[in-house]
Write a protein that holds these residues in place. Sequence first.
Motif, PDB file in Angstrom:
ATOM      1  N   ASP A  44       0.915  -1.195  -0.010  1.00  0.00           N
ATOM      2  CA  ASP A  44      -0.023  -0.200   0.026  1.00  0.00           C
ATOM      3  C   ASP A  44       0.808   1.277  -0.039  1.00  0.00           C
ATOM      4  O   ASP A  44       1.629   1.501   1.009  1.00  0.00           O
ATOM      5  N   VAL A  45       0.970   1.915  -1.013  1.00  0.00           N
ATOM      6  CA  VAL A  45       1.874   3.020  -1.262  1.00  0.00           C
ATOM      7  C   VAL A  45       1.071   4.511  -0.553  1.00  0.00           C
ATOM      8  O   VAL A  45       1.717   5.542  -0.956  1.00  0.00           O
ATOM      9  N   GLN A  46      -0.011   4.496  -0.116  1.00  0.00           N
ATOM     10  CA  GLN A  46      -0.520   5.659   0.573  1.00  0.00           C
ATOM     11  C   GLN A  46      -1.451   5.208   1.850  1.00  0.00           C
ATOM     12  O   GLN A  46      -2.376   4.759   1.728  1.00  0.00           O
ATOM     13  N   VAL A  47      -0.623   5.697   3.036  1.00  0.00           N
ATOM     14  CA  VAL A  47      -1.062   5.040   4.268  1.00  0.00           C
ATOM     15  C   VAL A  47      -0.873   6.461   5.230  1.00  0.00           C
ATOM     16  O   VAL A  47       0.202   6.656   5.550  1.00  0.00           O
ATOM     17  N   ASN A  48      -1.922   7.207   5.314  1.00  0.00           N
ATOM     18  CA  ASN A  48      -1.817   8.537   6.298  1.00  0.00           C
ATOM     19  C   ASN A  48      -1.627   8.080   7.640  1.00  0.00           C
ATOM     20  O   ASN A  48      -1.181   8.912   8.748  1.00  0.00           O
ATOM     21  N   GLY A  49      -2.345   6.969   8.217  1.00  0.00           N
ATOM     22  CA  GLY A  49      -2.477   6.509   9.534  1.00  0.00           C
ATOM     23  C   GLY A  49      -3.007   5.259   9.525  1.00  0.00           C
ATOM     24  O   GLY A  49      -3.730   4.928   8.533  1.00  0.00           O
ATOM     25  N   PHE A  50      -3.138   4.527  10.675  1.00  0.00           N
ATOM     26  CA  PHE A  50      -3.788   3.472  10.761  1.00  0.00           C
ATOM     27  C   PHE A  50      -4.000   3.100  12.422  1.00  0.00           C
ATOM     28  O   PHE A  50      -3.019   3.225  13.130  1.00  0.00           O
ATOM     29  N   ALA A  51      -5.006   2.510  12.504  1.00  0.00           N
ATOM     30  CA  ALA A  51      -5.496   1.966  14.039  1.00  0.00           C
ATOM     31  C   ALA A  51      -5.146   3.045  15.119  1.00  0.00           C
ATOM     32  O   ALA A  51      -4.766   2.820  16.014  1.00  0.00           O
ATOM     33  N   ALA A  52      -5.924   4.137  14.704  1.00  0.00           N
ATOM     34  CA  ALA A  52      -6.146   5.323  15.550  1.00  0.00           C
ATOM     35  C   ALA A  52      -4.600   5.965  15.695  1.00  0.00           C
ATOM     36  O   ALA A  52      -4.383   6.927  16.661  1.00  0.00           O
ATOM     37  N   VAL A  53      -3.657   5.613  15.014  1.00  0.00           N
ATOM     38  CA  VAL A  53      -2.378   6.093  14.882  1.00  0.00           C
ATOM     39  C   VAL A  53      -2.027   7.283  13.552  1.00  0.00           C
ATOM     40  O   VAL A  53      -2.394   6.834  12.493  1.00  0.00           O
ATOM     41  N   ASP A  54      -1.844   8.410  13.951  1.00  0.00           N
ATOM     42  CA  ASP A  54      -1.619   9.387  12.924  1.00  0.00           C
ATOM     43  C   ASP A  54      -0.066   9.478  12.458  1.00  0.00           C
ATOM     44  O   ASP A  54       0.748  10.012  13.391  1.00  0.00           O
ATOM     45  N   TYR A  55       0.305   9.127  11.297  1.00  0.00           N
ATOM     46  CA  TYR A  55       1.576   9.167  10.885  1.00  0.00           C
ATOM     47  C   TYR A  55       2.028  10.555  10.359  1.00  0.00           C
ATOM     48  O   TYR A  55       3.186  11.061  10.143  1.00  0.00           O
ATOM     49  N   ASN A  56       0.970  11.572  10.587  1.00  0.00           N
ATOM     50  CA  ASN A  56       1.416  13.063  10.374  1.00  0.00           C
ATOM     51  C   ASN A  56       1.796  13.950  11.449  1.00  0.00           C
ATOM     52  O   ASN A  56       2.056  15.060  11.273  1.00  0.00           O
ATOM     53  N   SER A  57       1.700  13.230  12.615  1.00  0.00           N
ATOM     54  CA  SER A  57       2.081  14.000  14.026  1.00  0.00           C
ATOM     55  C   SER A  57       3.592  13.879  14.394  1.00  0.00           C
ATOM     56  O   SER A  57       4.050  12.568  14.033  1.00  0.00           O
ATOM     57  N   THR A  60       3.570  11.332  17.441  1.00  0.00           N
ATOM     58  CA  THR A  60       3.336  10.133  17.635  1.00  0.00           C
ATOM     59  C   THR A  60       4.442   9.262  18.025  1.00  0.00           C
ATOM     60  O   THR A  60       5.330   9.166  17.508  1.00  0.00           O
ATOM     61  N   SER A  61       4.275   8.236  19.048  1.00  0.00           N
ATOM     62  CA  SER A  61       5.260   7.568  19.836  1.00  0.00           C
ATOM     63  C   SER A  61       5.712   6.295  18.858  1.00  0.00           C
ATOM     64  O   SER A  61       4.825   5.730  17.915  1.00  0.00           O
ATOM     65  N   HIS A  62       6.715   5.891  18.868  1.00  0.00           N
ATOM     66  CA  HIS A  62       7.116   4.702  18.219  1.00  0.00           C
ATOM     67  C   HIS A  62       6.591   3.732  18.521  1.00  0.00           C
ATOM     68  O   HIS A  62       6.222   2.638  17.753  1.00  0.00           O
ATOM     69  N   GLU A  63       6.148   3.377  19.813  1.00  0.00           N
ATOM     70  CA  GLU A  63       5.354   2.317  20.165  1.00  0.00           C
ATOM     71  C   GLU A  63       3.880   2.239  19.591  1.00  0.00           C
ATOM     72  O   GLU A  63       3.468   1.174  19.294  1.00  0.00           O
ATOM     73  N   GLU A  64       3.479   3.402  19.471  1.00  0.00           N
ATOM     74  CA  GLU A  64       1.991   3.499  18.615  1.00  0.00           C
ATOM     75  C   GLU A  64       2.161   2.974  17.365  1.00  0.00           C
ATOM     76  O   GLU A  64       1.296   2.514  16.710  1.00  0.00           O
ATOM     77  N   ILE A  65       3.291   3.825  16.714  1.00  0.00           N
ATOM     78  CA  ILE A  65       3.574   3.292  15.237  1.00  0.00           C
ATOM     79  C   ILE A  65       3.973   1.476  15.129  1.00  0.00           C
ATOM     80  O   ILE A  65       3.142   1.133  14.053  1.00  0.00           O
ATOM     81  N   ALA A  66       4.398   1.185  16.050  1.00  0.00           N
ATOM     82  CA  ALA A  66       4.698  -0.245  16.006  1.00  0.00           C
ATOM     83  C   ALA A  66       3.506  -1.140  15.978  1.00  0.00           C
ATOM     84  O   ALA A  66       3.288  -2.189  15.427  1.00  0.00           O
ATOM     85  N   ARG A  67       2.645  -0.438  16.708  1.00  0.00           N
ATOM     86  CA  ARG A  67       1.305  -1.265  17.173  1.00  0.00           C
ATOM     87  C   ARG A  67       0.407  -0.997  15.965  1.00  0.00           C
ATOM     88  O   ARG A  67      -0.205  -2.069  15.257  1.00  0.00           O
ATOM     89  N   SER A  68       0.501  -0.045  15.246  1.00  0.00           N
ATOM     90  CA  SER A  68      -0.452   0.141  14.198  1.00  0.00           C
ATOM     91  C   SER A  68       0.216  -0.691  12.784  1.00  0.00           C
ATOM     92  O   SER A  68      -0.390  -1.162  12.105  1.00  0.00           O
ATOM     93  N   ILE A  69       1.556  -0.851  12.697  1.00  0.00           N
ATOM     94  CA  ILE A  69       2.058  -1.876  11.849  1.00  0.00           C
ATOM     95  C   ILE A  69       1.828  -3.236  12.168  1.00  0.00           C
ATOM     96  O   ILE A  69       1.180  -4.025  11.366  1.00  0.00           O
ATOM     97  N   LEU A 106      12.503   0.485  14.984  1.00  0.00           N
ATOM     98  CA  LEU A 106      11.559  -0.654  15.215  1.00  0.00           C
ATOM     99  C   LEU A 106      12.075  -1.959  14.443  1.00  0.00           C
ATOM    100  O   LEU A 106      12.477  -2.068  13.558  1.00  0.00           O
ATOM    101  N   ALA A 107      11.560  -3.072  15.458  1.00  0.00           N
ATOM    102  CA  ALA A 107      11.909  -4.444  14.783  1.00  0.00           C
ATOM    103  C   ALA A 107      11.181  -4.705  13.466  1.00  0.00           C
ATOM    104  O   ALA A 107      11.648  -5.324  12.652  1.00  0.00           O
ATOM    105  N   ASP A 108       9.711  -4.207  13.305  1.00  0.00           N
ATOM    106  CA  ASP A 108       9.210  -4.209  12.063  1.00  0.00           C
ATOM    107  C   ASP A 108       9.341  -2.908  10.989  1.00  0.00           C
ATOM    108  O   ASP A 108       8.277  -2.897  10.274  1.00  0.00           O
TER     109      ASP A 108
END
Length: 379
Positions: A44-57, A60-69, A106-108
């Motif tokens: 997916d080449v267009q993901v602004n955020g996912f699972a209540a996590v905003d990639y534009n902030s 946003t904590s890395h823990e939350e980014i990891a959870r969204s992944i 991040l591991a992932d």
Amino acid sequence: MQKTLRGKDVATGESREVAFDETILDIRSAAGPGDVYLSPGWIDVQVNGFAAVDYNSTHTSHEEIARSIQVLFSTGVTRFYPTVITGAPEDMRGALENLARAKDTLADGDAMDGFHVEGPHISPDDGPRGAHPRRWVRPPDVVEFQRWQDAARGHIRLVTVAPEWPQASAYIEALTSAGVVISIGHTNANGSQIADAVSAGATMSTHLGNGAHQLLQRHPNYIWEQLAEDRLTASFIVDGVHLPSSFLKVALRAKGLQRSVLVTDASSPAGARPGRYSLGEQTVILTEDNRVLLSDQDKLAGSALRMDHGIQNLMKLAGLSLPDAVTMATVNPARVGAVPRRTNGLAAGDRADFVLFRYDAASSAIQVEATYVSGRQVF
């Protein structure tokens, strides 16, 4: 250590065994489970955020980014481009810097294969601008791009731009010479401006049919011009909200399968419950009927789509076969989006990114059973 997987090859319907470590080593015919499909991992080449996590902030904590992944993995996505939209210069750089640190630590993080910058060099007009904040729209600037790329540690791979800006052709030439893919989007350009952008190196159209005026001149207009341009591959948001079935069918016929890409354009409410969420400096609302809207107006602001549902919708709304729908989520985005070692499908030498899933032909329903990234099981 070499591992193997067995399943029904989604492209051929034949049972296969794949031998792999971090890359695919060999593929051969073998008896296997007849009800489990094996596919290249979805992209997916267009993901602004996912699972209540905003990639534009920037916050946003890395823990939350990891959870969204991890949630993205459950939908079959193995590689994606976090997408940063129009914002203040310092906010865009900060978001890219935060994503780059997450990718590298991040591991992932390797699932974030590159970054997509959508804006701020887009049309300021209502309609084509979409949900992007008008006050931060500005002309293309190569120096600004270089600041983004420095903040992103070189990970920006795709930029969406409107070609009607006087600086657009020189900007496109500069970025494509640096290996960045240019996509036309959020535009009010005329036919000659679109042609100039393609001659300068643009190769994509961003979520074609959206980011547009509610009412358009019958012809010519910027949608027809991009549909007719065979050098452009178009991405489509197939959530049943952004595009009606009739437009989707016609657009896919015009572009052809090989020039068509499925994207989600997911924003932070995707994979979350209805409610209020953030998209950069803006507040968005996920409604009960699965639309993502700016909080102060009835304007779409990304989607709540997940990739497995997007593939289902391609079959339901456009009448595509399962193999063709999967092609739009795998080798096509890899090719046009410059995702390395993912352009050949299930082929020796490509990265060992896989999805195992069950498929019900009667309902077109897909159930993801397992996801692998570079040979490791992540879901």
